[in-house]
Design a protein around this motif. Sequence first.
Motif, PDB file in Angstrom:
ATOM      1  N   UNK A 242      15.778  20.586 -55.005  1.00  0.00           N
ATOM      2  CA  UNK A 242      14.450  20.528 -54.335  1.00  0.00           C
ATOM      3  C   UNK A 242      14.246  21.871 -53.143  1.00  0.00           C
ATOM      4  N   UNK A 243      12.981  22.075 -53.194  1.00  0.00           N
ATOM      5  CA  UNK A 243      12.500  23.091 -52.272  1.00  0.00           C
ATOM      6  C   UNK A 243      11.223  22.888 -51.748  1.00  0.00           C
ATOM      7  N   UNK A 244      10.991  23.056 -50.481  1.00  0.00           N
ATOM      8  CA  UNK A 244       9.354  23.191 -50.195  1.00  0.00           C
ATOM      9  C   UNK A 244       9.357  23.269 -48.830  1.00  0.00           C
ATOM     10  N   UNK A 245       8.349  22.528 -48.293  1.00  0.00           N
ATOM     11  CA  UNK A 245       8.083  22.496 -46.842  1.00  0.00           C
ATOM     12  C   UNK A 245       7.063  21.364 -46.381  1.00  0.00           C
TER      13      UNK A 245
ATOM     14  N   UNK B 261      13.692  19.706 -59.560  1.00  0.00           N
ATOM     15  CA  UNK B 261      14.151  19.914 -60.732  1.00  0.00           C
ATOM     16  C   UNK B 261      15.450  18.874 -60.923  1.00  0.00           C
ATOM     17  N   UNK B 262      15.241  18.045 -61.889  1.00  0.00           N
ATOM     18  CA  UNK B 262      16.418  17.181 -62.371  1.00  0.00           C
ATOM     19  C   UNK B 262      16.753  17.564 -63.611  1.00  0.00           C
ATOM     20  N   UNK B 263      18.213  17.973 -63.500  1.00  0.00           N
ATOM     21  CA  UNK B 263      18.666  18.257 -65.086  1.00  0.00           C
ATOM     22  C   UNK B 263      19.943  17.452 -65.507  1.00  0.00           C
TER      23      UNK B 263
ATOM     24  N   UNK C 274      13.792  17.170 -65.835  1.00  0.00           N
ATOM     25  CA  UNK C 274      12.527  16.833 -65.275  1.00  0.00           C
ATOM     26  C   UNK C 274      12.033  17.996 -64.230  1.00  0.00           C
ATOM     27  N   UNK C 275      10.975  18.589 -64.513  1.00  0.00           N
ATOM     28  CA  UNK C 275      10.503  19.710 -63.387  1.00  0.00           C
ATOM     29  C   UNK C 275       9.259  18.967 -62.855  1.00  0.00           C
TER      30      UNK C 275
END
Length: 988
Positions: A548-551, A574-576, A657-658
């Motif tokens: 996970x990335x963001x702000x 993203x889950x893989x 999952x993206x």
Amino acid sequence: MWVRAGLTAISMALLPRLLFAAGSVTEFPAPSPTITSPVSLPARLTALSEQFSVPVIYSAHTVSNSAFNALSDSEFQRCYDTSQPLQIQLSACLHPLGLVWQHTESGIIIKPAETPANRNAQSGEDSIALEEVMVTGHMSTTSPEAYNQHYDNATRYARQIKSEAVGEKAVLVGAMLNRLPAGNLAEALQALPGLSITRDRGEALNINAMGLSAEYQMTLLNGHRLANTENIRNSNQYGQQYRFDTLSAGLFNQVTMFKTAATAQPAGAAGATVDLLSDDPLAYEFNSAQVRLTAASPEAGINYQPGFAAIGNLRNHSGTLGAVFRMNYENRLQRQYQFETWHWGENGGAPEQFQWQGLADNTLVPTDGLALTIENEDRTRATYYANVVWQPVDALRTSLLWLRSDTGFSFDEHRLSVSPVNEQATAVTGQNNSISALHFGRAKMKSTREESTLDYATDTFQASAEWKSDRLPLTVTPFYSRSRADSVTRDPISRVHVAMQPAGVDVDVSDHQLNQFVVDGNTGLVSSYSHITQMSKRRISVENSATEWGGDVAFTPPGEGPLSNIEAGWLHATQAHHYTRRDIQLSESALAALPDLDGRWLMPLPNGFEADFFTYGQAGWLIPKSDLFQLYDIALSFPADGQASVNDLLNSYAVTFNAMEVYVSAVWQPFGAKNNGPDLMIESGMRYTHTESETTGSGFNSGGSVIAQHFARTDSAWLPSVAVKWQFTPFWQWRAGYTRSLNRPNYSDLNPKIHVNSGGLPYAEAGNPLLKPVMADTLTTSVNVNSESIDAELLAFSHHLTDYISEQALTLDYRGTEYETLQRTNNSEGRITGVQAGAEIAFGQPGIQHLRHRLSATITRVTKAQISSQSEGDPTAHWRAEGVSDWTGNIRLLSGWQAWQAAININYRSRFAEQRDLTNNADVYVEDYTGVDLSLNWLFSANATLRMDIYNATNETVKRTVDTGEASALMKIGESGRRFVVSLGLMF
């Protein structure tokens, strides 16, 4: 008397600032000072306050007029002996001066000793005000020293966090997590109202909350998703159910459970979200280190297993750089005794070889083996994390965190099983309309040994920064989180089956108990065994990751308007999940070519079957030796990926999952922040999520050949939420809320496999790679009272689940044979309603160890858990949701006396449906379970603690039954025994 009244009034006025300032008598002792000249009593009291992190309240007149300089040398030495507990030092300093101390919720109060003279002088002077009151020890309410070791302080801080929240949440901090006996983190979380656990082999595995089972809960670390380890012990897959057996109980100092989805958190939970929070190293007041040494033993006394834990925090002089390190290592030997069966079904629908003549068609009969099993497990678990925070200026703060968990399972399983094929057999039915007793004249039996070493590893890295604008009330927080979990068979799972000579067997399972399991003849002789029927190996590898990335951006408007703050953020997640399975076994011709069976192949059981629920009273049975593959140079090499078998291809798959998500939320105070109107707060928000999912696996084409398959789908959803909190008196709060959330499918359900059941009733399982997320609309309302001695809550909740994932029955032609096939679809909806009630009562005078007697109780009643089919062919079908108990509850009692502290933790979970079955098999239920854990602490010095824990003190068994509504039978009963742990804690 007036002094007492005045001090009480002033301490109550100061209570908001002092309430969370108390700390532990065992925390951070200062070094013994060198006394060079007499010093003042106020200075000594200030030093004690700092040493033990506790406020000290006193009248300046009383203390300044004391003859402290007149103390003798020996009295000075006792007063300054910092190796002694707080109560010893206080008494040594005060009693020679005619002063006494009293420990209260607000801190230590110093006052003159009561005598007949001053009692009469004070009798009419209750209204006289103190000329000056001094308070030492003002500590930040979030300072870890204030609540890490002190249960009273921890509960106050947790109450404060809960009280300030607009939405529904529950909090555990510090001593609330480590003072109660808990084998892992999930067992510590049982103190959260409304949360229950699912156990596996005597230890907590998953959590359940808000009337929903484990797959509807989510676990985060500092607000970001953690990767999941996967079960590789057998074919059962847990998917997105987080496995807590990889995390130790004392690893985290704060856990928050959001009872409904929060707008600012990643989408993915229809139930509760548990957020594990790391320590803030800059919040610590002192640098310190702690070490705990443990020795554990199961009841059977196999041997003593060592354990080690260490905690350290460090902060530079300027307070701009700090670090926290925590680690825990433990070794656990476990032996579980179990009677088990695998499938039961109605007599009329059972395969011909399992049908019993003369019994009614709706009588339950076993359609697979009946067995005694001994599971020996050697488990090691090492968990550790480090968190470094740098704040060079007030406006900028950066954080780096690393979490690692390594869990190893070495297991050795021994089984004696009987086939229920009823040649030369008779059966007796019981009151439950099922077979209760069986007699086999010539039973088909086998002895089985299964061994492996499994490794579970998780690795998480997080980086974040927090920037505060100098010109605007604005905070910007960018973040990055990467979590990976690997579950692999370090040593392949090896299975060896040895057929036994036919013999008479009697089995009695009446009244849902194992009453008899007797084999004619001597099962301890080699001559009782015939030949090897199976030698196989299995290798499983599962890779799971969450990135996970963001702000996030937070804005606090100036002034006293109705808008308190507004937050917004964005997230890319993203889950893989990649699951690979490989099986290999000796062919029938290779098995036939093996040397004749003799004593070189077999060995006696290392330990007999001796459980409280049943003892196999014969001489035991023989099991295959552990090194048969090496002894006879039997090579079983796994094929390369390009040469995998059909079953291997069908049981291997990958899911991704993206998701792109954005949100905005705001907190409003309609009547302003400072006014004489109602204290009303409203929090509202909206989250948008767009998910692209991909599944790759293998399936059959129209010609019956296995081909690679790829599936993709896109889902989008708007997820609104609103919460209201009304503080209508200083002690009473009312809340109400609505949230919309989603729950993504389990990974294994998306695998486009076809799997044919190899034993019992013939049926198949098919995956569905086009499953949609389950959508949940949740309503809650609650009322809470929070006073000095009681904290109570009553909450009601209701979930409406659409696109609910459930099994439906199809007919499949697999290689020329028709099978009843089970496949999961979104053709159902669910309604789950219930109430939660909880209360914590503090009673008795607080002791010097900062622990009052505390009794806590929580209970959840699920009043409705109905799932209804929306299929056209069966619009009225409905059933109870799996994994949901009608009742769950927890009782905790903590008591302290001088340097002793004791705790008892009782958890109850009522019967629940574990597996619904659409074939002829009966539904599987887990029966009522009550767990009792005990703990006793001795704080024998300021920096040393001795502790003993007893887990499963009542040696409760876990029982599963099968039930069709018209009949029921015992399916499985297991016992793991008690476990004793002794630990020594040292602080430096």
